[in-house]
Design a protein around this motif. Structure first.
Motif, PDB file in Angstrom:
ATOM      1  N   ASP A 190       9.574  48.928 -26.730  1.00  0.00           N
ATOM      2  CA  ASP A 190      10.800  48.755 -27.500  1.00  0.00           C
ATOM      3  C   ASP A 190      11.696  47.716 -26.853  1.00  0.00           C
ATOM      4  O   ASP A 190      12.172  46.772 -27.507  1.00  0.00           O
ATOM      5  CB  ASP A 190      11.510  50.104 -27.601  1.00  0.00           C
ATOM      6  CG  ASP A 190      12.837  50.017 -28.348  1.00  0.00           C
ATOM      7  OD1 ASP A 190      12.985  49.141 -29.223  1.00  0.00           O
ATOM      8  OD2 ASP A 190      13.736  50.839 -28.056  1.00  0.00           O
ATOM      9  N   ASP A 191      11.915  47.855 -25.551  1.00  0.00           N
ATOM     10  CA  ASP A 191      12.798  46.922 -24.849  1.00  0.00           C
ATOM     11  C   ASP A 191      12.220  45.511 -24.769  1.00  0.00           C
ATOM     12  O   ASP A 191      12.958  44.538 -24.590  1.00  0.00           O
ATOM     13  CB  ASP A 191      13.090  47.443 -23.435  1.00  0.00           C
ATOM     14  CG  ASP A 191      13.922  48.723 -23.447  1.00  0.00           C
ATOM     15  OD1 ASP A 191      14.513  49.032 -24.501  1.00  0.00           O
ATOM     16  OD2 ASP A 191      13.958  49.413 -22.406  1.00  0.00           O
ATOM     17  N   ALA A 192      10.894  45.395 -24.901  1.00  0.00           N
ATOM     18  CA  ALA A 192      10.267  44.074 -24.850  1.00  0.00           C
ATOM     19  C   ALA A 192      10.518  43.270 -26.115  1.00  0.00           C
ATOM     20  O   ALA A 192      10.355  42.045 -26.110  1.00  0.00           O
ATOM     21  CB  ALA A 192       8.760  44.219 -24.625  1.00  0.00           C
ATOM     22  N   GLY A 193      10.907  43.931 -27.212  1.00  0.00           N
ATOM     23  CA  GLY A 193      11.255  43.205 -28.420  1.00  0.00           C
ATOM     24  C   GLY A 193      10.267  43.301 -29.561  1.00  0.00           C
ATOM     25  O   GLY A 193      10.294  42.454 -30.464  1.00  0.00           O
ATOM     26  N   PHE A 194       9.397  44.310 -29.575  1.00  0.00           N
ATOM     27  CA  PHE A 194       8.525  44.484 -30.732  1.00  0.00           C
ATOM     28  C   PHE A 194       9.377  44.747 -31.975  1.00  0.00           C
ATOM     29  O   PHE A 194      10.347  45.508 -31.923  1.00  0.00           O
ATOM     30  CB  PHE A 194       7.557  45.640 -30.516  1.00  0.00           C
ATOM     31  CG  PHE A 194       6.338  45.254 -29.737  1.00  0.00           C
ATOM     32  CD1 PHE A 194       5.234  44.698 -30.366  1.00  0.00           C
ATOM     33  CD2 PHE A 194       6.300  45.411 -28.364  1.00  0.00           C
ATOM     34  CE1 PHE A 194       4.120  44.315 -29.648  1.00  0.00           C
ATOM     35  CE2 PHE A 194       5.187  45.037 -27.630  1.00  0.00           C
ATOM     36  CZ  PHE A 194       4.092  44.482 -28.281  1.00  0.00           C
ATOM     37  N   PRO A 195       9.052  44.147 -33.104  1.00  0.00           N
ATOM     38  CA  PRO A 195       9.816  44.390 -34.331  1.00  0.00           C
ATOM     39  C   PRO A 195       9.796  45.863 -34.724  1.00  0.00           C
ATOM     40  O   PRO A 195       8.841  46.586 -34.438  1.00  0.00           O
ATOM     41  CB  PRO A 195       9.088  43.531 -35.378  1.00  0.00           C
ATOM     42  CG  PRO A 195       8.387  42.478 -34.589  1.00  0.00           C
ATOM     43  CD  PRO A 195       7.991  43.140 -33.305  1.00  0.00           C
ATOM     44  N   ASP A 196      10.852  46.289 -35.396  1.00  0.00           N
ATOM     45  CA  ASP A 196      10.967  47.682 -35.820  1.00  0.00           C
ATOM     46  C   ASP A 196       9.759  48.087 -36.660  1.00  0.00           C
ATOM     47  O   ASP A 196       9.362  47.372 -37.589  1.00  0.00           O
ATOM     48  CB  ASP A 196      12.236  47.887 -36.653  1.00  0.00           C
ATOM     49  CG  ASP A 196      13.508  47.661 -35.855  1.00  0.00           C
ATOM     50  OD1 ASP A 196      13.409  47.570 -34.614  1.00  0.00           O
ATOM     51  OD2 ASP A 196      14.585  47.570 -36.474  1.00  0.00           O
ATOM     52  N   GLY A 197       9.180  49.241 -36.313  1.00  0.00           N
ATOM     53  CA  GLY A 197       8.074  49.789 -37.078  1.00  0.00           C
ATOM     54  C   GLY A 197       6.699  49.354 -36.631  1.00  0.00           C
ATOM     55  O   GLY A 197       5.695  49.936 -37.064  1.00  0.00           O
ATOM     56  N   VAL A 198       6.619  48.342 -35.780  1.00  0.00           N
ATOM     57  CA  VAL A 198       5.307  47.871 -35.322  1.00  0.00           C
ATOM     58  C   VAL A 198       4.644  48.901 -34.412  1.00  0.00           C
ATOM     59  O   VAL A 198       3.438  49.135 -34.486  1.00  0.00           O
ATOM     60  CB  VAL A 198       5.429  46.508 -34.621  1.00  0.00           C
ATOM     61  CG1 VAL A 198       4.145  46.154 -33.875  1.00  0.00           C
ATOM     62  CG2 VAL A 198       5.755  45.437 -35.639  1.00  0.00           C
ATOM     63  N   CYS A 199       5.430  49.516 -33.534  1.00  0.00           N
ATOM     64  CA  CYS A 199       4.903  50.569 -32.660  1.00  0.00           C
ATOM     65  C   CYS A 199       5.777  51.801 -32.816  1.00  0.00           C
ATOM     66  O   CYS A 199       7.001  51.742 -32.649  1.00  0.00           O
ATOM     67  CB  CYS A 199       4.888  50.103 -31.212  1.00  0.00           C
ATOM     68  SG  CYS A 199       4.210  51.338 -30.075  1.00  0.00           S
ATOM     69  N   ASN A 200       5.158  52.925 -33.131  1.00  0.00           N
ATOM     70  CA  ASN A 200       5.871  54.174 -33.355  1.00  0.00           C
ATOM     71  C   ASN A 200       5.246  55.275 -32.513  1.00  0.00           C
ATOM     72  O   ASN A 200       4.060  55.206 -32.170  1.00  0.00           O
ATOM     73  CB  ASN A 200       5.799  54.570 -34.837  1.00  0.00           C
ATOM     74  CG  ASN A 200       6.272  53.452 -35.746  1.00  0.00           C
ATOM     75  OD1 ASN A 200       7.441  53.306 -36.024  1.00  0.00           O
ATOM     76  ND2 ASN A 200       5.318  52.642 -36.225  1.00  0.00           N
ATOM     77  N   LEU A 201       6.027  56.283 -32.186  1.00  0.00           N
ATOM     78  CA  LEU A 201       5.542  57.405 -31.381  1.00  0.00           C
ATOM     79  C   LEU A 201       6.060  58.710 -31.946  1.00  0.00           C
ATOM     80  O   LEU A 201       7.259  58.839 -32.239  1.00  0.00           O
ATOM     81  CB  LEU A 201       5.987  57.253 -29.923  1.00  0.00           C
ATOM     82  CG  LEU A 201       5.654  58.408 -28.969  1.00  0.00           C
ATOM     83  CD1 LEU A 201       5.307  57.887 -27.583  1.00  0.00           C
ATOM     84  CD2 LEU A 201       6.817  59.401 -28.868  1.00  0.00           C
ATOM     85  N   VAL A 202       5.152  59.672 -32.110  1.00  0.00           N
ATOM     86  CA  VAL A 202       5.513  61.010 -32.579  1.00  0.00           C
ATOM     87  C   VAL A 202       4.800  62.024 -31.700  1.00  0.00           C
ATOM     88  O   VAL A 202       3.575  61.951 -31.523  1.00  0.00           O
ATOM     89  CB  VAL A 202       5.111  61.222 -34.053  1.00  0.00           C
ATOM     90  CG1 VAL A 202       5.554  62.598 -34.526  1.00  0.00           C
ATOM     91  CG2 VAL A 202       5.707  60.147 -34.946  1.00  0.00           C
ATOM     92  N   THR A 203       5.555  62.960 -31.136  1.00  0.00           N
ATOM     93  CA  THR A 203       4.949  64.007 -30.309  1.00  0.00           C
ATOM     94  C   THR A 203       4.906  65.313 -31.092  1.00  0.00           C
ATOM     95  O   THR A 203       5.720  65.536 -31.991  1.00  0.00           O
ATOM     96  CB  THR A 203       5.750  64.228 -29.020  1.00  0.00           C
ATOM     97  OG1 THR A 203       7.048  64.755 -29.348  1.00  0.00           O
ATOM     98  CG2 THR A 203       5.925  62.929 -28.255  1.00  0.00           C
ATOM     99  N   GLY A 204       3.957  66.166 -30.743  1.00  0.00           N
ATOM    100  CA  GLY A 204       3.899  67.464 -31.409  1.00  0.00           C
ATOM    101  C   GLY A 204       2.486  67.972 -31.578  1.00  0.00           C
ATOM    102  O   GLY A 204       1.521  67.362 -31.109  1.00  0.00           O
ATOM    103  N   PRO A 205       2.339  69.096 -32.276  1.00  0.00           N
ATOM    104  CA  PRO A 205       1.035  69.756 -32.421  1.00  0.00           C
ATOM    105  C   PRO A 205       0.029  68.897 -33.165  1.00  0.00           C
ATOM    106  O   PRO A 205       0.372  68.146 -34.084  1.00  0.00           O
ATOM    107  CB  PRO A 205       1.363  71.020 -33.222  1.00  0.00           C
ATOM    108  CG  PRO A 205       2.842  71.199 -33.103  1.00  0.00           C
ATOM    109  CD  PRO A 205       3.412  69.837 -32.949  1.00  0.00           C
TER     110      PRO A 205
END
Length: 481
Positions: A190-205
């Motif tokens: 995120d801090d490196a400047g990837f455009p919004d939505g290019v890399c996403n993270l979701v944790t859970g079951p």
């Protein structure tokens, strides 16, 4: 600290509002962080974000994509000590092991940052005079990456880096036990400047989040590392939409020790492969298959090796840290009982460590069994703990039969000074990674990694140039002029 999902360029809580604690396995009362217990709605939102960003990122020139990856690698370098400490506290690795894993992630980002400029295609000579014939390589689209707890930064890195380098949008679902470390990795992206939505993270079951990431018809490819049982579920879930699937699962990895070997060297090789990372590696050496001529000496010395190892909290950088969870510790201790009941001889270890300093953590002694028959469960099933089964054989041919006599085939090694044996082992052993005079663990990032038989889907390999193949699809162009 309460952590959040990362969806569409925003850090956000789960729709459920619930969290799950990630605990320090050396001191389980210590909560490293609270991570979202996400729902199917959260996973769908992440796929929505990836779908919205996919086209623009695919159109971004490769060198530009590589520059962002290189910046992410630089941020990993800047935050090295903090992330290493997080990894130690969350997963239990020793400091040296955790630092090595972080370096691996950093190297992977720099490697694929350079590779991003080479992703394109190749020109071929045409049979026609006025035709330009070439093959273009395009991103597959949207990628789901489902990763385990045992390498919580390296495995996400070796999935995300080639996926992003080739122009795909991605959704990462890390295992809860390693989620804080994975979140710190994505924070660097995120801090490196990837455009919004290019890399996403979701944790859970897995059933809620993983279910969406394997069945949503907008997801084009699924890369999974984990157990054989869950891998089969992922494969079946993705099959109806004919998604591209990459599975890397467990191993029952052998090291064969022959009479020509230096026994001291063999002990170091086997011991490092068996007890490093507390045996919690898919490439860990689980079986030492030893020729009867050197079996007695090898057994005595591997027992000495195991008993010499220091065990303690990873932050103190001992030889071996704790299991990642109470469930993993219980599983290892259960296999100790299984082996005893089957008639194997416990040479050393086999107990939970319970003195005042270690009583609350998930610590177990390095364990060695002898008198192990090839058909025993301890010699057939993946334990994922620091248990070594020593099997005696009469010949090289017997050693090969025992090595191949399991359902999995990830990594295998032989210790020998006989060149003929080395060549035969490389040719005849059923494993995706084969080594001579080296431990079964440890991989170089610029060559393919993957298994045979039940260790892999046997479709696509990870890492190196092969790691780019999974995330791209070819388009053959006939340009007549």
């Amino acid at each position: 600290m309460a952590y959040q999902n990362f969806i569409g360029g925003e850090w956000c809580d789960s729709a459920s509002g619930e969290t799950t604690p990630s605990r320090n396995p050396a001191a389980p009362d210590e909560v490293v962080g609270e991570v979202p217990r996400s729902t199917a709605a959260d996973a769908t939102a992440a796929v929505d974000a990836a779908a919205a960003a996919s086209g623009e990122w695919a159109a971004t020139p490769g060198p530009e994509r590589g520059a962002v990856l290189r910046e992410a690698g630089g941020l990993l370098e800047d935050r090295r000590d903090d992330i290493t400490e997080t990894l130690v506290r969350e997963e239990g690795k020793t400091w040296s092991e955790a630092a090595g894993e972080l370096q691996r992630a950093l190297d992977i980002f720099h490697y694929y940052a350079s590779k991003a400029a080479d992703v394109g295609g190749e020109v071929r000579a045409s049979s026609a005079r006025e035709r330009h014939l070439y093959v273009d390589r395009e991103p597959v689209g949207i990628v789901s990456a489902i990763t385990p707890w045992n390498y919580p930064i390296a495995i996400p890195a070796w999935k995300l880096a080639p996926a992003l380098a080739t122009g795909n949008a991605a959704v990462l679902k890390p295992a809860t036990a390693g989620a804080v470390t994975a979140i710190e990795l994505v924070r660097c992206l995120d801090d490196a400047g990837f455009p919004d939505g290019v890399c996403n993270l979701v944790t859970g079951p897995g059933d809620a989040v993983g279910g969406v990431l394997t069945t949503d018809d907008r997801v084009d490819a699924v890369s999974f590392t984990g157990s054989e049982t869950v891998g089969d579920i992922v494969y079946q879930a993705a099959a109806p939409d004919q998604k591209r699937v990459q599975l890397e699962m467990g191993g029952k990895n052998p090291t064969v020790v022959m009479p020509s070997a230096d026994v001291g060297e063999a002990v170091d090789i086997v011991g490092g492969g068996a007890f490093g990372t507390t045996g919690q590696s898919c490439t860990a050496c689980s079986r030492a298959i030893v020729h009867e001529d050197v079996h007695g000496e090898f057994l005595d010395r591997i027992v000495e090796y195991a008993e010499s190892l220091s065990v303690g909290p990873g932050i103190d950088d001992p030889d071996m840290g704790p299991h990642v969870s109470e469930a993993e510790l219980t599983g290892t201790l259960d296999y100790v009982d299984i082996a005893r009941n089957e008639g194997a001889t416990l040479e050393t270890g086999g107990n939970r460590l319970g003195d005042d300093e270690l009583a609350d953590g998930y610590f177990v002694e390095p364990t060695v069994f002898s008198d192990v028959e090839p058909d025993m469960r301890i010699a057939q099933e993946e334990v994922f703990g620091p248990i070594l089964s020593v099997v005696s054989v009469e010949s090289f041919e017997d050693a090969l039969d025992v090595a191949n006599g399991v359902t999995q085939g990830l990594s295998a090694s032989v210790v020998t000074d006989d060149l003929r044996e080395a060549h035969r082992f490389v040719r005849e052993v059923e494993a995706g990674v084969v080594k001579t005079n080296e431990k079964t663990t440890g991989l170089e990032l610029h060559v393919p990694f993957g298994g045979m038989k039940a260790s892999s889907s046997e479709t696509y390999r990870e890492q190196g140039d092969a790691g780019l193949d999974f995330y791209t699809i070819s388009k053959t162009v006939y340009l007549n002029y």
